[in-house]
Write a protein that holds these residues in place. Structure first.
Motif, PDB file in Angstrom:
ATOM      1  N   ILE A  45       0.864  -1.182   0.000  1.00 21.71           N
ATOM      2  CA  ILE A  45       0.000   0.000   0.000  1.00 21.71           C
ATOM      3  C   ILE A  45       0.902   1.235   0.000  1.00 21.71           C
ATOM      4  O   ILE A  45       1.800   1.361   0.832  1.00 21.71           O
ATOM      5  N   GLU A  46       0.639   2.145  -0.926  1.00 24.40           N
ATOM      6  CA  GLU A  46       1.426   3.381  -1.010  1.00 24.40           C
ATOM      7  C   GLU A  46       1.325   4.145   0.305  1.00 24.40           C
ATOM      8  O   GLU A  46       0.266   4.178   0.942  1.00 24.40           O
ATOM      9  N   GLU A  47       2.422   4.783   0.691  1.00 26.32           N
ATOM     10  CA  GLU A  47       2.464   5.520   1.951  1.00 26.32           C
ATOM     11  C   GLU A  47       1.347   6.543   2.084  1.00 26.32           C
ATOM     12  O   GLU A  47       0.741   6.682   3.145  1.00 26.32           O
ATOM     13  N   ASP A  48       1.056   7.267   1.010  1.00 24.74           N
ATOM     14  CA  ASP A  48       0.006   8.299   1.056  1.00 24.74           C
ATOM     15  C   ASP A  48      -1.379   7.707   1.331  1.00 24.74           C
ATOM     16  O   ASP A  48      -2.255   8.408   1.826  1.00 24.74           O
ATOM     17  N   ASP A  49      -1.565   6.452   0.992  1.00 29.68           N
ATOM     18  CA  ASP A  49      -2.857   5.793   1.215  1.00 29.68           C
ATOM     19  C   ASP A  49      -2.929   5.113   2.578  1.00 29.68           C
ATOM     20  O   ASP A  49      -4.023   4.830   3.070  1.00 29.68           O
ATOM     21  N   GLN A  50      -1.793   4.847   3.189  1.00 28.65           N
ATOM     22  CA  GLN A  50      -1.777   4.120   4.456  1.00 28.65           C
ATOM     23  C   GLN A  50      -2.461   4.876   5.588  1.00 28.65           C
ATOM     24  O   GLN A  50      -3.248   4.300   6.338  1.00 28.65           O
ATOM     25  N   ARG A  51      -2.182   6.162   5.708  1.00 32.09           N
ATOM     26  CA  ARG A  51      -2.683   6.938   6.854  1.00 32.09           C
ATOM     27  C   ARG A  51      -4.205   6.946   6.955  1.00 32.09           C
ATOM     28  O   ARG A  51      -4.764   6.638   8.017  1.00 32.09           O
ATOM     29  N   PRO A  52      -4.929   7.305   5.873  1.00 37.91           N
ATOM     30  CA  PRO A  52      -6.394   7.287   6.025  1.00 37.91           C
ATOM     31  C   PRO A  52      -6.942   5.891   6.304  1.00 37.91           C
ATOM     32  O   PRO A  52      -7.894   5.749   7.083  1.00 37.91           O
ATOM     33  N   ILE A  53      -6.343   4.867   5.727  1.00 33.07           N
ATOM     34  CA  ILE A  53      -6.800   3.496   5.988  1.00 33.07           C
ATOM     35  C   ILE A  53      -6.593   3.156   7.461  1.00 33.07           C
ATOM     36  O   ILE A  53      -7.490   2.612   8.120  1.00 33.07           O
ATOM     37  N   GLU A  54      -5.417   3.495   7.995  1.00 30.64           N
ATOM     38  CA  GLU A  54      -5.135   3.249   9.417  1.00 30.64           C
ATOM     39  C   GLU A  54      -6.110   4.014  10.312  1.00 30.64           C
ATOM     40  O   GLU A  54      -6.651   3.450  11.267  1.00 30.64           O
ATOM     41  N   ASP A  55      -6.309   5.307  10.007  1.00 37.82           N
ATOM     42  CA  ASP A  55      -7.173   6.144  10.852  1.00 37.82           C
ATOM     43  C   ASP A  55      -8.626   5.658  10.847  1.00 37.82           C
ATOM     44  O   ASP A  55      -9.272   5.611  11.893  1.00 37.82           O
ATOM     45  N   ILE A  56      -9.133   5.301   9.679  1.00 39.47           N
ATOM     46  CA  ILE A  56     -10.507   4.799   9.581  1.00 39.47           C
ATOM     47  C   ILE A  56     -10.636   3.488  10.337  1.00 39.47           C
ATOM     48  O   ILE A  56     -11.580   3.290  11.111  1.00 39.47           O
ATOM     49  N   SER A  57      -9.672   2.597  10.174  1.00 39.38           N
ATOM     50  CA  SER A  57      -9.696   1.306  10.878  1.00 39.38           C
ATOM     51  C   SER A  57      -9.710   1.505  12.386  1.00 39.38           C
ATOM     52  O   SER A  57     -10.526   0.913  13.095  1.00 39.38           O
ATOM     53  N   LYS A  58      -8.800   2.326  12.876  1.00 41.16           N
ATOM     54  CA  LYS A  58      -8.695   2.541  14.325  1.00 41.16           C
ATOM     55  C   LYS A  58      -9.940   3.234  14.880  1.00 41.16           C
ATOM     56  O   LYS A  58     -10.408   2.897  15.964  1.00 41.16           O
TER      57      LYS A  58
END
Length: 196
Positions: free
Chosen positions: A118-131
């Motif tokens: 997963i591209e770094e720019d896409d990781q943050r929103p995926i992590e935040d939504i999951s958490k």
């Protein structure tokens, strides 16, 4: 880097949803059941459709009895039943998703997950939504089912689903249209803790 259409690959990458599922599991080991994973992927898809005007994954998403499901992801993790998923899965991928180091097996490649899928720019929103979702719904995963059942794209076909209709797919347009209203943007934030 530009693709054949002149688009920036990094900003417009479309993933196999199983790669995103592996990323979510890797970030939340032993916390996410298949049911919760499906709902997290639903909200990840909505975020990228509404906020970024792009589809984040290529797989179809269907309207099942318990809400949105990506069949490819469901079948990849269904051996866990309703238990939490403890680790990312090795995936059979075709040549378009092949990365160096994958082994060729019966005409497909066996891909072992790495965070760089997963591209770094896409990781943050995926992590935040999951958490955000896990902090609110970990003890009540069926609360997520109730939330997705209250969305018009599912509610509008609920009678068909109750009569056994299968393969009813979500469209990008219906999800984007539904979650673009101020009321439903607020609903998204209440569920995920994240603004679109």
């Amino acid at each position: 880097m530009k693709d054949k259409k002149g688009l920036n690959n990094r900003a417009n990458k479309i993933y196999d949803a199983r790669f995103i599922a592996n990323f979510i599991v890797d970030q939340n080991p032993n916390k996410v059941s298949n049911l919760m994973l499906q709902k997290i992927l639903y909200y990840v898809k909505i975020y990228f459709l509404v906020k970024c005007d792009r589809n984040i994954f290529s797989n179809s998403m269907e309207k099942w009895e318990y809400g949105p499901v990506i069949p490819d992801v469901y079948h990849e993790f269904n051996n866990y039943g309703s238990e939490p998923i403890n680790a990312p899965q090795s995936l059979f991928v075709d040549e378009k998703d092949y990365t160096k180091g994958d082994r060729k097996v019966f005409g497909f490649y066996l891909h072992n997950y790495t965070k760089t899928d997963i591209e770094e720019d896409d990781q943050r929103p995926i992590e935040d939504i999951s958490k955000g979702i896990l902090s609110r719904f970990r003890e009540d995963p069926f609360g997520l089912v109730r939330e997705t059942h209250s969305d018009d794209p599912w509610k509008n076909v609920s009678e068909q689903i109750s009569k056994g209709a299968m393969h009813l797919q979500y469209t990008d347009k219906e999800l984007k249209d539904y979650y673009s209203s101020p009321e439903n943007r607020k609903k998204f934030k209440d569920i995920t803790g994240f603004e679109i």
